[in-house]
Write an enzyme that holds these catalytic residues in place. Structure first.
Site, short mmCIF file in Angstrom:
data_model
loop_
_atom_site.label_atom_id
_atom_site.label_comp_id
_atom_site.label_asym_id
_atom_site.label_seq_id
_atom_site.Cartn_x
_atom_site.Cartn_y
_atom_site.Cartn_z
N ALA A 188 39.77 -1.15 2.75
CA ALA A 188 39.27 -1.69 4.02
C ALA A 188 40.00 -2.99 4.41
O ALA A 188 40.36 -3.76 3.52
CB ALA A 188 37.78 -1.97 3.91
N GLU A 201 37.06 2.05 -1.33
CA GLU A 201 36.60 0.71 -0.92
C GLU A 201 35.23 0.44 -1.54
O GLU A 201 34.32 1.26 -1.44
CB GLU A 201 36.55 0.60 0.61
CG GLU A 201 35.91 -0.65 1.16
CD GLU A 201 36.53 -1.96 0.66
OE1 GLU A 201 37.77 -2.11 0.67
OE2 GLU A 201 35.75 -2.85 0.24
N CYS A 249 48.33 -11.27 -0.30
CA CYS A 249 48.70 -12.27 0.70
C CYS A 249 48.46 -13.66 0.09
O CYS A 249 47.92 -14.56 0.74
CB CYS A 249 47.97 -12.07 2.03
SG CYS A 249 46.19 -12.00 1.89
N1 SAM Z 1 44.61 -2.90 2.30
C1 SAM Z 1 43.68 -3.42 3.31
C2 SAM Z 1 44.38 -3.39 4.65
O1 SAM Z 1 45.60 -3.57 4.70
O2 SAM Z 1 43.69 -3.20 5.67
C3 SAM Z 1 43.18 -4.80 2.93
C4 SAM Z 1 42.54 -4.82 1.56
S1 SAM Z 1 41.71 -6.34 1.15
C5 SAM Z 1 43.01 -7.39 0.71
C6 SAM Z 1 41.00 -5.92 -0.39
C7 SAM Z 1 39.83 -4.95 -0.31
O3 SAM Z 1 39.52 -4.50 -1.63
C8 SAM Z 1 38.54 -5.54 0.23
O4 SAM Z 1 38.07 -4.77 1.31
C9 SAM Z 1 37.57 -5.47 -0.95
O5 SAM Z 1 36.24 -5.23 -0.55
C10 SAM Z 1 38.13 -4.30 -1.72
N2 SAM Z 1 37.80 -4.26 -3.16
C11 SAM Z 1 37.60 -5.31 -3.99
N3 SAM Z 1 37.34 -4.88 -5.23
C12 SAM Z 1 37.40 -3.53 -5.20
C13 SAM Z 1 37.23 -2.51 -6.18
N4 SAM Z 1 36.93 -2.81 -7.43
N5 SAM Z 1 37.35 -1.21 -5.79
C14 SAM Z 1 37.64 -0.91 -4.50
N6 SAM Z 1 37.81 -1.83 -3.53
C15 SAM Z 1 37.69 -3.12 -3.88
#
Ligand code: SAM
Length: 294
Positions: free
Chosen positions: A93, A115, A220
């Site tokens: 997400a 997610e 990032c």
């Molecule tokens: N790749 C996305 C984009 O470009 O739109 C942005 C990703 S954001 C940096 C990281 C995401 O990883 C967050 O939405 C967070 O809720 C999710 N997240 C964190 N820990 C996680 C886990 N253990 N399993 C799956 N998702 C996770």
């Protein structure tokens, strides 16, 4: 580094969603109103002047183009999944990179978009819907709980891992440090250690899917602990599984900090030079380790 004088602000980058429109047509439509250039590095990425307001443009509202930064658009491009492949977006997400993967795969094959955060699932669903992609399965749960040996993942060939990070490469985070309410050094260290712990675990998990050939890792963040140190700590295991570091965008000159062997393979963006801080590492299974019958 923190102060960006007016006039040299970041251009507006727009990624054309080739599932809906071709790049020539999108470029033509946008150039009726704006000065449009093609990015020299990322295919289907257009550059518009800084502060271009596109939020109500029909191409944006209809999902034909996504406003997406250059660094963000480099991640799926570096992974280079082929139409028909099965792919996981581990931390998906709001889904910008998920739908980029779908476009690169021409809507063919399968993408599992994982997610953990319930509130962010809705945004992921909206992005997927807007993109028009029909080959994305959303999984609400922890990536670390996906069993790499489950039959439903036996054909996974590529994984995009863009985990939660400190965001220290983004303008908002860099300005945060100026606020009087900003947390202490100790809080920062603890937070970074926690993030890095998860990033390592998630990267090791991604590398452990039996048919995976490529894993791209991105943040990032500008912190070595979330970038080079994560890569360097998983390298021995990665190498025992047959992976090596590849060089995403070899023509890009800013590479990893020279703190590990192979740092030239890593890609960095610099907040001052590139207006955003970013990091990409690409792991590829050595040819001899790939079953050629797949
Ligand atoms: N790749 C996305 C984009 O470009 O739109 C942005 C990703 S954001 C940096 C990281 C995401 O990883 C967050 O939405 C967070 O809720 C999710 N997240 C964190 N820990 C996680 C886990 N253990 N399993 C799956 N998702 C996770």
């Amino acid at each position: 580094e923190l102060y960006q004088p007016p006039g040299i602000s970041k251009p507006c980058f727009v990624r054309v969603n080739t599932l809906k429109v071709d790049v020539d047509s999108a470029s033509r439509q946008l150039s009726e109103q704006f000065k449009v250039e093609r990015d020299a590095l990322v295919p289907n990425l257009l550059i518009l002047p800084p502060n271009t307001d596109l939020h109500s443009h029909p191409l944006v509202l209809g999902g034909s183009v996504f406003v997406q930064g250059r660094a963000s658009s480099m991640v799926a491009t570096a992974l280079d999944p082929r139409p028909g492949w099965q792919v996981i977006d581990a931390c998906a997400a709001p889904g910008n990179k998920t739908v980029h993967l779908a476009a690169l795969m021409n809507g063919k094959g399968k993408i599992v978009a994982c997610e953990l955060n319930k509130d962010r699932i809705k945004r992921l669903e909206d992005t997927v819907k807007l993109s028009g992609a029909r080959n994305i399965e959303i999984f609400h749960g922890d990536f670390l709980n996906l069993d790499p040996h489950h039959s439903s993942f036996s054909q996974i060939r590529a994984i995009l891992l863009d985990p939660s990070c400190s965001g220290s490469g983004t303008a908002a985070q860099r300005l945060d440090h100026l606020l009087p309410s900003h947390s202490t050094h100790d809080d920062d260290t603890e937070r970074l250690n926690k993030l890095a712990g998860f990033q390592k675990k998630a990267l090791i998990h991604a590398l452990s899917f039996p048919s995976v050939e490529k894993v791209v890792y991105s943040t990032c963040s500008v912190n070595r602990i979330e970038n080079e140190d994560v890569v360097s700590s998983v390298l021995p295991l990665a190498s025992s599984l047959g992976f090596e570091l590849s060089t995403p965008f070899p023509q890009w000159t800013r590479r990893g900090l020279p703190v590990l062997q192979g740092s030239d393979h890593l890609l960095r963006m610099d907040p001052a030079e590139d207006k955003e801080g970013f990091f990409i590492a690409l792991f590829t299974k050595k040819a001899t380790c790939i079953d050629s019958s797949q």
